[in-house]
Design a protein around this motif. Sequence first.
Motif, PDB file in Angstrom:
ATOM      1  N   SER A  37    -100.429 117.067 -27.793  1.00 35.04           N
ATOM      2  CA  SER A  37     -99.069 116.800 -27.337  1.00 35.04           C
ATOM      3  C   SER A  37     -98.184 116.564 -28.555  1.00 35.04           C
ATOM      4  O   SER A  37     -98.638 116.040 -29.566  1.00 35.04           O
ATOM      5  CB  SER A  37     -99.051 115.561 -26.446  1.00 35.04           C
ATOM      6  N   SER A  39     -95.731 114.872 -31.138  1.00 33.63           N
ATOM      7  CA  SER A  39     -95.536 113.474 -31.523  1.00 33.63           C
ATOM      8  C   SER A  39     -94.100 113.046 -31.211  1.00 33.63           C
ATOM      9  O   SER A  39     -93.216 113.883 -30.999  1.00 33.63           O
ATOM     10  CB  SER A  39     -95.801 113.291 -33.014  1.00 33.63           C
ATOM     11  N   GLN A  40     -93.858 111.743 -31.218  1.00 36.72           N
ATOM     12  CA  GLN A  40     -92.514 111.228 -30.992  1.00 36.72           C
ATOM     13  C   GLN A  40     -91.558 111.726 -32.074  1.00 36.72           C
ATOM     14  O   GLN A  40     -90.417 112.080 -31.795  1.00 36.72           O
ATOM     15  CB  GLN A  40     -92.520 109.699 -30.950  1.00 36.72           C
ATOM     16  N   GLU A  41     -92.043 111.781 -33.320  1.00 41.80           N
ATOM     17  CA  GLU A  41     -91.208 112.279 -34.417  1.00 41.80           C
ATOM     18  C   GLU A  41     -90.818 113.741 -34.177  1.00 41.80           C
ATOM     19  O   GLU A  41     -89.672 114.141 -34.387  1.00 41.80           O
ATOM     20  CB  GLU A  41     -91.943 112.135 -35.748  1.00 41.80           C
ATOM     21  N   HIS A  42     -91.763 114.552 -33.725  1.00 43.30           N
ATOM     22  CA  HIS A  42     -91.492 115.959 -33.429  1.00 43.30           C
ATOM     23  C   HIS A  42     -90.432 116.076 -32.336  1.00 43.30           C
ATOM     24  O   HIS A  42     -89.494 116.877 -32.455  1.00 43.30           O
ATOM     25  CB  HIS A  42     -92.790 116.651 -32.986  1.00 43.30           C
ATOM     26  N   GLN A  43     -90.561 115.277 -31.295  1.00 46.90           N
ATOM     27  CA  GLN A  43     -89.599 115.307 -30.200  1.00 46.90           C
ATOM     28  C   GLN A  43     -88.200 114.915 -30.684  1.00 46.90           C
ATOM     29  O   GLN A  43     -87.214 115.541 -30.312  1.00 46.90           O
ATOM     30  CB  GLN A  43     -90.039 114.369 -29.069  1.00 46.90           C
ATOM     31  N   THR A  44     -88.126 113.877 -31.513  1.00 44.75           N
ATOM     32  CA  THR A  44     -86.836 113.419 -32.038  1.00 44.75           C
ATOM     33  C   THR A  44     -86.176 114.499 -32.883  1.00 44.75           C
ATOM     34  O   THR A  44     -84.988 114.783 -32.729  1.00 44.75           O
ATOM     35  CB  THR A  44     -87.029 112.136 -32.867  1.00 44.75           C
ATOM     36  N   SER A  46     -86.710 117.724 -32.759  1.00 38.59           N
ATOM     37  CA  SER A  46     -86.342 118.836 -31.876  1.00 38.59           C
ATOM     38  C   SER A  46     -85.018 118.567 -31.174  1.00 38.59           C
ATOM     39  O   SER A  46     -84.157 119.448 -31.083  1.00 38.59           O
ATOM     40  CB  SER A  46     -87.435 119.074 -30.827  1.00 38.59           C
TER      41      SER A  46
END
Length: 55
Positions: A37, A39-44, A46
């Motif tokens: 899944s 990561s939170q950093e990746h989502q931020t 994006s």
Amino acid sequence: MSSLQPQSQVISLEQYEALPEDVRAEVFDGQLYYMASPSQEHQTISIELLTYLSG
């Protein structure tokens, strides 16, 4: 189970469709690859990139 590691046997369409809905996986050349899944950093990042490009 590590992400992006193929299984040793070829998977059928029926086997793939029988996977639980919460399993993140893709099939390439009959090999099943589990995906991690984001990561939170990746989502931020994006979201920030999408916001920048949309603006």
